[in-house]
Write an enzyme that holds these catalytic residues in place. Structure first.
Site, PDB file in Angstrom:
ATOM      1  N   ILE A 172       0.848  -1.194   0.000  1.00  0.00           N
ATOM      2  CA  ILE A 172       0.000   0.000   0.000  1.00  0.00           C
ATOM      3  C   ILE A 172       0.882   1.242   0.000  1.00  0.00           C
ATOM      4  O   ILE A 172       1.674   1.432   0.926  1.00  0.00           O
ATOM      5  CB  ILE A 172      -0.864   0.047   1.278  1.00  0.00           C
ATOM      6  CG1 ILE A 172      -1.689  -1.226   1.417  1.00  0.00           C
ATOM      7  CG2 ILE A 172      -1.749   1.288   1.298  1.00  0.00           C
ATOM      8  CD1 ILE A 172      -2.285  -1.373   2.813  1.00  0.00           C
ATOM      9  N   GLY A 173       0.736   2.075  -0.998  1.00  0.00           N
ATOM     10  CA  GLY A 173       1.544   3.296  -1.060  1.00  0.00           C
ATOM     11  C   GLY A 173       0.703   4.521  -0.757  1.00  0.00           C
ATOM     12  O   GLY A 173       0.326   5.268  -1.668  1.00  0.00           O
ATOM     13  N   SER A 200       1.119   6.464   2.730  1.00  0.00           N
ATOM     14  CA  SER A 200       1.873   7.409   3.568  1.00  0.00           C
ATOM     15  C   SER A 200       3.111   7.959   2.867  1.00  0.00           C
ATOM     16  O   SER A 200       3.726   7.281   2.040  1.00  0.00           O
ATOM     17  CB  SER A 200       2.320   6.708   4.855  1.00  0.00           C
ATOM     18  OG  SER A 200       1.209   6.133   5.491  1.00  0.00           O
ATOM     19  N   GLU A 221     -10.403  -2.838   5.370  1.00  0.00           N
ATOM     20  CA  GLU A 221      -9.306  -3.409   6.125  1.00  0.00           C
ATOM     21  C   GLU A 221      -9.483  -3.244   7.626  1.00  0.00           C
ATOM     22  O   GLU A 221      -8.586  -3.497   8.376  1.00  0.00           O
ATOM     23  CB  GLU A 221      -7.986  -2.774   5.672  1.00  0.00           C
ATOM     24  CG  GLU A 221      -7.856  -1.319   6.063  1.00  0.00           C
ATOM     25  CD  GLU A 221      -6.400  -0.911   6.267  1.00  0.00           C
ATOM     26  OE1 GLU A 221      -5.721  -1.613   7.020  1.00  0.00           O
ATOM     27  OE2 GLU A 221      -5.965   0.078   5.676  1.00  0.00           O
TER      28      GLU A 221
END
Ligand SMILES: Cc1cc2nc3c(=O)[nH]c(=O)nc-3n(C[C@H](O)[C@H](O)[C@H](O)COP(=O)(O)OP(=O)(O)OC[C@H]3O[C@@H](n4cnc5c(N)ncnc54)[C@H](O)[C@@H]3O)c2cc1C
Lengths: 317, 376
Positions: free
Chosen positions: B127-128, B130, B246
């Site tokens: 997951i990109g 932050s 999630e």
């Protein structure tokens, strides 16, 4: 609409009309809410769950949650369970904890025509008709808790489910309803009270406090329903244990946070918050506090062994 | 929203549960040291074995390699694997998040390309979101993707990217247009190939001794234009819906579960009253949160919006994951008999600061709940 919803809606209407501050104050000084009792019996709400009533224990406990939500100043949970155990009868029945030749902490024992004594262990109930009250008292919420003597004419009845756990289950459900009411009061106050030019609900600290309370209330509700669903299964006592332990833990958090939100107003006698917070504080200690039930559940898990603990938790229901 | 419906798992899930347990028993060699924190074990071979069983992308349509099983069945498989402490990190994000995202918003070509690979345990996703200057305030991302013919030119830095050094792809939230009056507009999600695109990945050691998260730098990386997920400019809507997938699963309250198991072991068959109470207190919490999580699985099965309920489960779950070791430690006396407990406890305590950060911090979740309560 299904039967349960019909019962809950009718009860909600009656309780909303009757259970105001005036009635709660009067009940806490020892005045019996006879008019409300009349309404309750007229609607058959003292027979829910009993044979022939067309309702199940699950309906009865859903009704008990309503009683908790409205702080109904009548021993309805007690009357209902005794009617279930000993057969329905007119008039008020109640129960308390059997202690030798006494039954202690009998909810509204002074009004009862029949009182059942429940021991910590065993499934035998002691039944006393037209009981003699030997002591009067209240719990910290001002709810009548009396002492009744067990005479030689007392009889016994066998309960199908563990009666001490059943008694605790009434408190679990009263608590689920009562905690929800405390949250409602917190939400109401926060959206009405203005400081610094806006309602305090706009402050993040207050929002977070209510979020914490909401999570506890949601958990309490789910735990209470699960314990009710376990009636008739071999997990019953352990599910009640989990329920009473979990819901009892929610009490401290919910009452503390919502009092803080209310400021000084919530500390007055005039505001009705304390009718609910004192009740949830009292109920968490009745029929086994968190420690009692945690230890019971923990001993069971220890007896199953570490590598079976997950299997115990991972049930279908 | 505070009503978590009574939901029971179907009788048919018993056989599935037994099958998962048998599988885990046969694959113990993949986790000699069980850990229920879903980030801690990255084992592609184990993930491929799960894929062979049909346990990745279980609920997805068969045409994309899925098994069209229910959310309840998926729930059973995931909770068994996490409770056992098996290594799931490799496929976890792809299964939980990236796959459902592509299924809902991706182009048909993207679904056909990536989903079957994911279900076989052959494509792992990171997951990109932050960045160095973008944490909770996700809309402040600065990484840009600028259209140039058939490609986007990507520049910027992502950080805390779990498993970027081990996984195949990263889905990045990027600006495809400069920020304007509406700060939620002009963002998109783009799939970047971590193995083949020219990306720099540097692991960052964490305080628990692991190297799981990374800094990922993009300097003029050219990415084919068809890797934009769904519509350009739709990134904000996609990313917020992705985050709610999630938040409610068993991994949100079981991260410290092995500490509980070792607590029960250390206390033995005849625990002292305070030890029994510690065990019972933890069990009561776990039983309740698990049922709430299953209620949410029921809502997902009915395609309901679960954003607030999922936040409530994560709020309770993540806080309790931190409280569990605190309760347990006081119940176990020190000494050599408690060595197994100590090592599991210490490992989990060192991981515990992350529990209320990853996937949205506790404070951000409380804001989501407060919005659900009508306070903001
Ligand atoms: C183990 C681990 C794995 C991670 N993996 C990934 C990953 O794979 N991909 C990815 O994109 N990210 C990942 N993250 C990053 C994670 O999503 C962020 O840590 C999280 O969003 C918080 O951002 P931050 O750490 O910059 O903290 P900040 O946003 O700077 O927050 C610092 C503190 O301020 C509080 N705060 C911030 N804003 C507010 C507000 N409005 N109100 C009240 N309090 C506030 C926060 O709650 C927190 O307590 C991971 C993090 C961890 C710990």
């Amino acid at each position: 609409m299904d039967t349960r919803q019909l019962i809950l809606d009718t009860a909600n209407k009656i309780f909303t009309d009757h259970c105001d501050k005036k009635l709660l104050d009067a009940a806490e000084t020892g005045e019996f809410a006879s008019e409300l009792w009349g309404q309750v019996t007229e609607n058959g709400f003292d027979q829910l769950g009993s044979a022939g009533s067309g309702t199940e224990l699950a309906d009865m406990f859903a009704f008990v949650q309503q009683c908790g939500h409205h702080a109904v100043p009548l021993p309805l949970a007690e009357t209902l369970l005794v009617n279930f155990w000993c057969g329905p009868q007119e008039g008020l029945s109640s129960f308390g904890e059997l202690s030798g030749d006494r039954i202690d902490d009998v909810a509204w024992g002074r009004q009862a025509q029949r009182v059942v004594g429940i021991g910590v262990e065993g499934s035998t109930l002691t039944v006393v008709e037209t009981p003699e009250v030997i002591g009067r008292g209240t719990n910290m919420a001002g709810e009548a808790r009396d002492q009744v003597s067990v005479g030689s004419d007392a009889t016994t009845v066998e309960a199908t489910e563990d009666p001490y756990a059943m008694a605790a289950l009434t408190r679990v459900n009263l608590l689920a309803g009562g905690l929800h009411r405390v949250l409602d009061l917190g939400l109401l106050f926060a959206t009405e009270r203005v400081q610094f030019g806006r309602t305090i609900s706009k402050f993040q600290a207050i929002q977070h406090s209510l979020a914490i309370v909401a999570a506890e209330v949601a958990a309490a509700q789910r735990a209470a329903d699960a314990a009710v669903d376990a009636i008739g299964t071999d997990r019953f006592v352990y599910e009640v244990a989990a329920g009473k332990a979990r819901v009892g833990e929610a009490v401290g958090v919910v009452a503390e946070q919502v009092h803080q939100i209310h400021g000084a107003m919530g500390f007055t006698h005039e505001h009705s918050l304390h009718h609910y917070t004192r009740r949830v504080w009292a109920w968490r200690d009745e029929w086994g506090n968190e420690f009692y039930w945690q230890a019971l559940l923990g001993n069971h898990l220890a007896s199953l062994g570490a590598d079976n603990s997950w299997d115990f938790i991972a049930t279908r229901g | 929203m505070l009503q978590f419906d009574r939901v029971s798992l179907d009788e048919s899930t018993d056989a599935l549960r037994a099958e998962v347990r048998e599988f885990l028993g046969e694959n113990q060699m993949h986790f000699p040291h069980p850990n229920s924190d879903f980030v801690t074990g990255h084992d592609p071979e184990f993930s491929r074995k799960l894929g062979e069983k049909g346990w990745i992308g279980m609920t997805w349509p068969t045409e994309y390699g899925g098994a069209e099983r229910t959310f309840f069945e998926r729930y059973v498989v995931t909770e068994e694997i996490v409770a056992a402490g098996a290594p799931v990190s490799a496929h976890w994000i792809a299964d939980r998040q990236s796959g459902p995202l592509l299924l809902r918003y991706g182009t048909e070509e993207q679904r056909k390309t990536y989903l079957p690979l994911i279900t076989r345990g052959e494509a792992f996703f990171s997951i990109g979101m932050s960045e160095p200057d973008t944490g909770s305030d996700l809309a402040s991302v600065r990484t840009t993707a600028t259209r140039e013919g058939d490609a986007y030119r990507v520049n910027g830095t992502k950080i805390w990217t779990t498993d970027a050094h081990r996984n195949h792809y990263i889905i990045c939230l990027v600006r495809t247009e400069p920020p304007g009056d509406n700060r939620h507009a002009g963002m998109s999600q783009i799939i970047i190939d971590l193995k083949n695109d020219d990306v720099q990945v540097r692991p960052i050691a964490n305080m628990a001794g692991g190297e799981d998260f990374n800094e990922v730098v993009f300097e003029d990386v050219l990415v084919p234009a068809d890797r934009i997920v769904g519509e350009p400019g739709n990134g904000w809507e996609q990313v917020t819906s992705e985050l709610s997938y999630e938040r409610s699963g068993p991994e949100r309250f079981l991260s410290a579960f092995r500490v509980f198991v070792e607590l029960v072991r250390a206390c033995g068959e005849n625990p002292a009253p305070h030890q029994a109470a510690a065990i019972g207190q933890i069990a009561a919490h776990l039983m309740t949160m698990r049922r709430m999580s299953i209620s949410v699985a029921g809502m997902l099965e009915q395609s309901k919006d679960v954003a607030v309920e999922a936040a409530l489960v994560k709020e309770l779950g993540n806080n309790f994951e931190k409280v569990l070791p605190e309760i347990a430690r006081l119940a176990v006396p020190s000494g050599p008999e408690a060595a197994a407990f100590r090592s599991t406890f210490e490992e989990t305590l060192l991981l515990s600061p992350s529990f209320t950060l990853r996937g949205g911090t506790r404070e951000i979740l409380r804001g989501v709940i407060a919005r659900g309560l009508g306070l903001r």
